[in-house]
Scaffold this motif. Structure first.
Motif, PDB file in Angstrom:
ATOM      1  N   GLU A 122      -7.123   7.067  -4.911  1.00  0.00           N
ATOM      2  CA  GLU A 122      -6.120   5.849  -5.998  1.00  0.00           C
ATOM      3  C   GLU A 122      -4.380   6.100  -4.826  1.00  0.00           C
ATOM      4  OE1 GLU A 122      -4.418   7.547  -9.690  1.00  0.00           O
ATOM      5  OE2 GLU A 122      -6.620   7.449 -10.572  1.00  0.00           O
ATOM      6  N   GLU A 123      -5.321   7.213  -4.292  1.00  0.00           N
ATOM      7  CA  GLU A 123      -4.045   7.503  -2.798  1.00  0.00           C
ATOM      8  C   GLU A 123      -4.612   6.172  -1.920  1.00  0.00           C
ATOM      9  OE1 GLU A 123      -0.529   8.306  -1.445  1.00  0.00           O
ATOM     10  OE2 GLU A 123      -0.940   8.630  -3.321  1.00  0.00           O
ATOM     11  N   LYS A 124      -5.220   6.609  -1.386  1.00  0.00           N
ATOM     12  CA  LYS A 124      -5.870   6.041  -0.322  1.00  0.00           C
ATOM     13  C   LYS A 124      -6.111   3.633  -0.912  1.00  0.00           C
ATOM     14  CE  LYS A 124     -10.221   4.388   2.680  1.00  0.00           C
ATOM     15  NZ  LYS A 124      -9.219   2.722   2.563  1.00  0.00           N
ATOM     16  N   GLU A 125      -6.283   3.537  -2.579  1.00  0.00           N
ATOM     17  CA  GLU A 125      -5.804   2.727  -2.277  1.00  0.00           C
ATOM     18  C   GLU A 125      -4.416   1.834  -2.448  1.00  0.00           C
ATOM     19  OE1 GLU A 125      -7.160   1.713  -6.398  1.00  0.00           O
ATOM     20  OE2 GLU A 125      -9.542   1.719  -5.489  1.00  0.00           O
ATOM     21  N   LYS A 126      -3.795   2.566  -2.276  1.00  0.00           N
ATOM     22  CA  LYS A 126      -2.219   2.552  -2.337  1.00  0.00           C
ATOM     23  C   LYS A 126      -1.685   2.051  -1.298  1.00  0.00           C
ATOM     24  CE  LYS A 126      -0.608   5.458  -6.838  1.00  0.00           C
ATOM     25  NZ  LYS A 126      -0.257   6.881  -6.964  1.00  0.00           N
ATOM     26  N   ARG A 127      -2.775   3.092  -0.750  1.00  0.00           N
ATOM     27  CA  ARG A 127      -1.915   2.813   1.437  1.00  0.00           C
ATOM     28  C   ARG A 127      -2.516   1.509   1.581  1.00  0.00           C
ATOM     29  NH1 ARG A 127      -3.716   8.037   1.627  1.00  0.00           N
ATOM     30  NH2 ARG A 127      -5.994   7.359   2.547  1.00  0.00           N
ATOM     31  N   ASP A 128      -3.810   1.006   1.285  1.00  0.00           N
ATOM     32  CA  ASP A 128      -4.398   0.520   1.887  1.00  0.00           C
ATOM     33  C   ASP A 128      -3.710  -1.715   0.832  1.00  0.00           C
ATOM     34  OD1 ASP A 128      -6.397   1.464   3.009  1.00  0.00           O
ATOM     35  OD2 ASP A 128      -8.335   0.971   1.484  1.00  0.00           O
ATOM     36  N   HIS A 129      -3.173  -1.161   0.207  1.00  0.00           N
ATOM     37  CA  HIS A 129      -2.291  -2.253  -0.789  1.00  0.00           C
ATOM     38  C   HIS A 129      -0.869  -2.233  -0.218  1.00  0.00           C
ATOM     39  CE1 HIS A 129       0.432  -4.199  -3.528  1.00  0.00           C
ATOM     40  NE2 HIS A 129      -0.578  -5.335  -3.716  1.00  0.00           N
ATOM     41  N   LEU A 130      -0.792  -1.623   0.049  1.00  0.00           N
ATOM     42  CA  LEU A 130       1.363  -1.477   0.863  1.00  0.00           C
ATOM     43  C   LEU A 130       0.639  -1.768   2.423  1.00  0.00           C
ATOM     44  CD1 LEU A 130       3.773  -0.876   1.029  1.00  0.00           C
ATOM     45  CD2 LEU A 130       2.912   1.496   1.637  1.00  0.00           C
ATOM     46  N   GLN A 131      -0.509  -1.035   2.487  1.00  0.00           N
ATOM     47  CA  GLN A 131      -0.526  -1.874   4.636  1.00  0.00           C
ATOM     48  C   GLN A 131      -0.870  -3.860   4.010  1.00  0.00           C
ATOM     49  OE1 GLN A 131      -0.613  -0.887   7.528  1.00  0.00           O
ATOM     50  NE2 GLN A 131      -1.234  -2.340   7.919  1.00  0.00           N
ATOM     51  N   GLN A 132      -1.635  -4.215   3.066  1.00  0.00           N
ATOM     52  CA  GLN A 132      -2.063  -5.343   3.095  1.00  0.00           C
ATOM     53  C   GLN A 132      -0.763  -6.273   2.926  1.00  0.00           C
ATOM     54  OE1 GLN A 132      -4.389  -5.705   0.049  1.00  0.00           O
ATOM     55  NE2 GLN A 132      -6.300  -4.894   1.103  1.00  0.00           N
ATOM     56  N   GLU A 133       0.301  -5.992   1.968  1.00  0.00           N
ATOM     57  CA  GLU A 133       1.434  -5.948   1.532  1.00  0.00           C
ATOM     58  C   GLU A 133       2.442  -6.276   2.883  1.00  0.00           C
ATOM     59  OE1 GLU A 133       2.291  -8.485  -0.909  1.00  0.00           O
ATOM     60  OE2 GLU A 133       0.062  -7.579  -1.942  1.00  0.00           O
ATOM     61  N   ILE A 134       2.375  -5.471   3.569  1.00  0.00           N
ATOM     62  CA  ILE A 134       3.264  -5.121   4.966  1.00  0.00           C
ATOM     63  C   ILE A 134       2.592  -6.451   5.895  1.00  0.00           C
ATOM     64  CG2 ILE A 134       3.640  -3.621   6.921  1.00  0.00           C
ATOM     65  CD1 ILE A 134       3.809  -1.132   4.798  1.00  0.00           C
ATOM     66  N   MET A 135       1.735  -6.147   5.557  1.00  0.00           N
ATOM     67  CA  MET A 135       0.781  -7.916   6.210  1.00  0.00           C
ATOM     68  C   MET A 135       1.326  -8.819   6.030  1.00  0.00           C
ATOM     69  SD  MET A 135      -0.482  -6.327   8.978  1.00  0.00           S
ATOM     70  CE  MET A 135      -1.377  -7.828  10.394  1.00  0.00           C
ATOM     71  N   LYS A 136       1.746  -9.392   4.745  1.00  0.00           N
ATOM     72  CA  LYS A 136       2.305 -10.277   4.716  1.00  0.00           C
ATOM     73  C   LYS A 136       3.649 -10.968   4.640  1.00  0.00           C
ATOM     74  CE  LYS A 136      -1.653 -10.399   0.592  1.00  0.00           C
ATOM     75  NZ  LYS A 136      -1.178 -10.561  -0.720  1.00  0.00           N
TER      76      LYS A 136
END
Length: 191
Positions: A122-136
């Protein structure tokens, strides 16, 4: 540390290539990490980080010493990444369905690590999602957010890297954070 950096810069200006290798050793991970977070691709990040060091070496006489060497180097790397992002056109989407499959996406084809406890996943998914959103985020907000929260630069250092007044930097960080908050509020409502 600053005196060591200044000493190495002086040696590089005098023609000592080994001194520049010392500077590369000190900053290579930080510059690569910045480039990776800005462009989202490890190979491009390696190329951009290498190019940043080449440009720093070639232009070492242009470094004035009026601010930290790291700030100058971050500025070179940031500008290279922004130039790359402006030229880059998306050629595929990781969310797009792979032709000839039943709903498989490129994300679903990425090799996974060994099974982890649910909390770590779950923590990794949150970090990945945050990175994806930062990239947007628009690049002006993305750059400010990454320099502030990932590279932990001061507002003054970010101001120097981005060549903007501190109030503008503050505004960009604020707007980037607000954009990220909106995304997370939508995610929370959909759950």
């Amino acid at each position: 540390m600053d005196s060591l950096i200044n000493n190495l810069v002086t040696q590089v200006r005098a023609g000592n290539q080994e001194a520049f290798e010392g500077l590369v050793e000190i900053y290579k991970d930080k510059i690569y990490r910045l480039c990776y977070r800005m462009v989202g691709d490890s190979h491009e990040a390696e190329d951009l980080a290498q190019e940043a060091f080449v440009r720093a070496y070639v232009n070492i006489d242009k470094y004035s010493g009026s601010y930290k060497f790291s700030t100058w180097l971050y500025r070179i790397a940031t500008n290279l990444c922004i130039d790359k992002l402006r030229k880059k056109k998306p050629d595929y989407s990781m969310d797009a369905e792979i032709p000839g499959t039943e709903g498989a996406t490129l994300y679903s084809q990425v090799a996974g690590a060994a099974p982890l406890p649910e909390e770590e996943v779950e923590e990794k998914e949150k970090r990945d999602h945050l990175q994806q959103e930062i990239m947007k985020l628009p690049e002006k907000y993305r750059t400010a957010i990454l320099l502030k929260y990932v590279e932990d630069l001061s507002l003054e250092e970010i101001s120097s890297v981005m060549d903007l007044p501190v109030p503008t930097v503050k505004t960009r960080i604020h707007r980037g954070r607000e954009a990220l908050k909106k995304v997370y509020k939508k995610v929370a409502k959909s759950r």
